[in-house]
Write an enzyme that holds these catalytic residues in place. Structure first.
Site, PDB file in Angstrom:
ATOM      1  N   GLY A   1      38.465  64.447  68.821  1.00  0.00           N
ATOM      2  CA  GLY A   1      37.090  64.961  68.702  1.00  0.00           C
ATOM      3  C   GLY A   1      36.900  66.108  67.731  1.00  0.00           C
TER       4      GLY A   1
ATOM      5  CG  ASP B   1      35.416  67.281  71.359  1.00  0.00           C
ATOM      6  OD1 ASP B   1      35.871  67.998  72.279  1.00  0.00           O
ATOM      7  OD2 ASP B   1      35.382  66.033  71.436  1.00  0.00           O
TER       8      ASP B   1
ATOM      9  CG  ASP C   1      31.771  68.902  80.382  1.00  0.00           C
ATOM     10  OD1 ASP C   1      30.855  69.556  80.897  1.00  0.00           O
ATOM     11  OD2 ASP C   1      31.994  67.720  80.691  1.00  0.00           O
TER      12      ASP C   1
ATOM     13  CG  PHE D   1      27.511  61.798  77.073  1.00  0.00           C
ATOM     14  CD1 PHE D   1      28.820  62.195  77.348  1.00  0.00           C
ATOM     15  CD2 PHE D   1      27.318  60.733  76.209  1.00  0.00           C
ATOM     16  CE1 PHE D   1      29.905  61.546  76.768  1.00  0.00           C
ATOM     17  CE2 PHE D   1      28.391  60.075  75.635  1.00  0.00           C
ATOM     18  CZ  PHE D   1      29.692  60.486  75.926  1.00  0.00           C
TER      19      PHE D   1
ATOM     20  CG  ASP E   1      34.900  59.246  72.229  1.00  0.00           C
ATOM     21  OD1 ASP E   1      34.984  60.426  72.645  1.00  0.00           O
ATOM     22  OD2 ASP E   1      35.383  58.286  72.846  1.00  0.00           O
TER      23      ASP E   1
ATOM     24  NE  ARG F   1      37.080  59.395  68.532  1.00  0.00           N
ATOM     25  CZ  ARG F   1      37.215  60.121  69.630  1.00  0.00           C
ATOM     26  NH1 ARG F   1      36.695  61.324  69.701  1.00  0.00           N
ATOM     27  NH2 ARG F   1      37.870  59.645  70.674  1.00  0.00           N
TER      28      ARG F   1
HETATM   29  P1  5GP Z   1      36.401  69.599  79.650  1.00  0.00           P
HETATM   30  O1  5GP Z   1      37.882  69.519  79.923  1.00  0.00           O
HETATM   31  O2  5GP Z   1      35.959  70.909  79.059  1.00  0.00           O
HETATM   32  O3  5GP Z   1      35.594  69.204  80.844  1.00  0.00           O
HETATM   33  O4  5GP Z   1      36.059  68.454  78.656  1.00  0.00           O
HETATM   34  C1  5GP Z   1      36.464  68.489  77.378  1.00  0.00           C
HETATM   35  C2  5GP Z   1      36.600  67.099  76.827  1.00  0.00           C
HETATM   36  O5  5GP Z   1      35.743  66.138  77.446  1.00  0.00           O
HETATM   37  C3  5GP Z   1      36.190  67.160  75.395  1.00  0.00           C
HETATM   38  O6  5GP Z   1      37.297  67.412  74.558  1.00  0.00           O
HETATM   39  C4  5GP Z   1      35.553  65.823  75.150  1.00  0.00           C
HETATM   40  O7  5GP Z   1      36.519  64.903  74.695  1.00  0.00           O
HETATM   41  C5  5GP Z   1      35.050  65.377  76.498  1.00  0.00           C
HETATM   42  N1  5GP Z   1      33.588  65.642  76.650  1.00  0.00           N
HETATM   43  C6  5GP Z   1      32.992  66.551  77.442  1.00  0.00           C
HETATM   44  N2  5GP Z   1      31.651  66.505  77.322  1.00  0.00           N
HETATM   45  C7  5GP Z   1      31.386  65.534  76.426  1.00  0.00           C
HETATM   46  C8  5GP Z   1      30.155  65.022  75.865  1.00  0.00           C
HETATM   47  O8  5GP Z   1      29.032  65.425  76.153  1.00  0.00           O
HETATM   48  N3  5GP Z   1      30.303  64.013  74.958  1.00  0.00           N
HETATM   49  C9  5GP Z   1      31.519  63.503  74.582  1.00  0.00           C
HETATM   50  N4  5GP Z   1      31.516  62.525  73.694  1.00  0.00           N
HETATM   51  N5  5GP Z   1      32.682  63.970  75.088  1.00  0.00           N
HETATM   52  C10 5GP Z   1      32.619  64.991  75.990  1.00  0.00           C
HETATM   53 MG    MG Z   2      36.454  62.367  74.085  1.00  0.00          MG
END
Ligand code: 5GP
Ligand code: MG
Length: 202
Positions: free
Chosen positions: A71, A127, A130, A179, A186, A192
């Site tokens: 990402g 990227d 979250d 999202f 992606d 992407r």
């Molecule tokens: P976290 O571990 O912070 O919950 O999530 C991070 C990973 O989840 C990011 O590197 C990404 O790959 C994926 N992710 C989280 N939110 C989104 C979103 O809104 N869209 C996409 N495409 N991927 C996300």
């Molecule tokens: Mg991803």
């Protein structure tokens, strides 16, 4: 009769959970433009100056960017080229989203063994932040390699309540808890390549 009703219930339940698993695949029509490429470009320039300034005592040695594949591909590419300080590049691969594409699953990380970070000024780039679990877990792993310093940068920071209080050191954009796709992000490995960032319509 009773057996038939119970069987019917199970068939219905199974079919429902199956269709929930497969769902219907999202297309670009399910998304709307959120951040146009011009804005990404401007903000990247701004962020590059800030990062270069913060690491101004590293003008010779430079920094080591560890990008989270896949990402962070575009943000690292654009940001590193806009920095006024030298950088070297390495990467890990992390994936947390399962088959569903929009629901977070088990985190898996590849490529940590290879990284040599001792004494280096490391900037970990992902990227999106979250839940923060990916960055949090990666940070712990990278710290074990004794870098001189470790900071984190993300393209997008989601504005939402989360368990962890620790936020990334830098973020390019703060977005709502929705999202998003494009510019590296992606949906089931698609989108992407979009130059802009798009958000799922509600
Ligand atoms: P976290 O571990 O912070 O919950 O999530 C991070 C990973 O989840 C990011 O590197 C990404 O790959 C994926 N992710 C989280 N939110 C989104 C979103 O809104 N869209 C996409 N495409 N991927 C996300
Ligand atoms: Mg991803």
């Amino acid at each position: 009769m009773k057996v038939r009703v119970i069987m019917g219930f199970f068939i219905f339940f199974h079919a429902t959970s199956l269709s929930m698993k497969t769902g219907h695949d999202l297309s670009i029509n399910d998304f709307k433009l959120l951040i146009p490429k011009k804005e990404i470009k401007e903000r990247t320039k701004q962020m590059a100056s800030k990062v270069s300034q913060d690491y101004s005592n590293q003008r010779i040695q430079g920094i080591t960017i560890v990008m989270v594949m896949k990402g962070a591909l575009h943000v690292v590419s654009d940001l590193s080229r806009a920095l006024d300080i030298p950088s070297t590049l390495d990467f890990v691969q992390a994936s947390s989203y399962g088959q569903n594409g929009t629901v977070s699953g088990q985190l898996s990380v590849m490529g940590l063994e290879r990284l040599e970070l001792a004494g280096k000024h490391v900037l970990l780039v992902d990227d999106i932040f979250d839940t923060g679990k990916t960055i949090g877990a990666l940070k712990q792993e990278l710290l074990k390699k004794n870098p001189a310093s470790l900071k984190t940068l993300v393209l997008l920071l989601k504005d939402k309540p989360r368990e962890t209080k620790e936020l990334p050191d830098y973020h390019l954009f703060l977005i709502k808890n929705q999202f998003v796709i494009g510019y590296g992000l992606d949906y089931k490995e698609k989108f992407r390549d979009l130059p802009d960032i798009w958000v799922k319509k509600d």
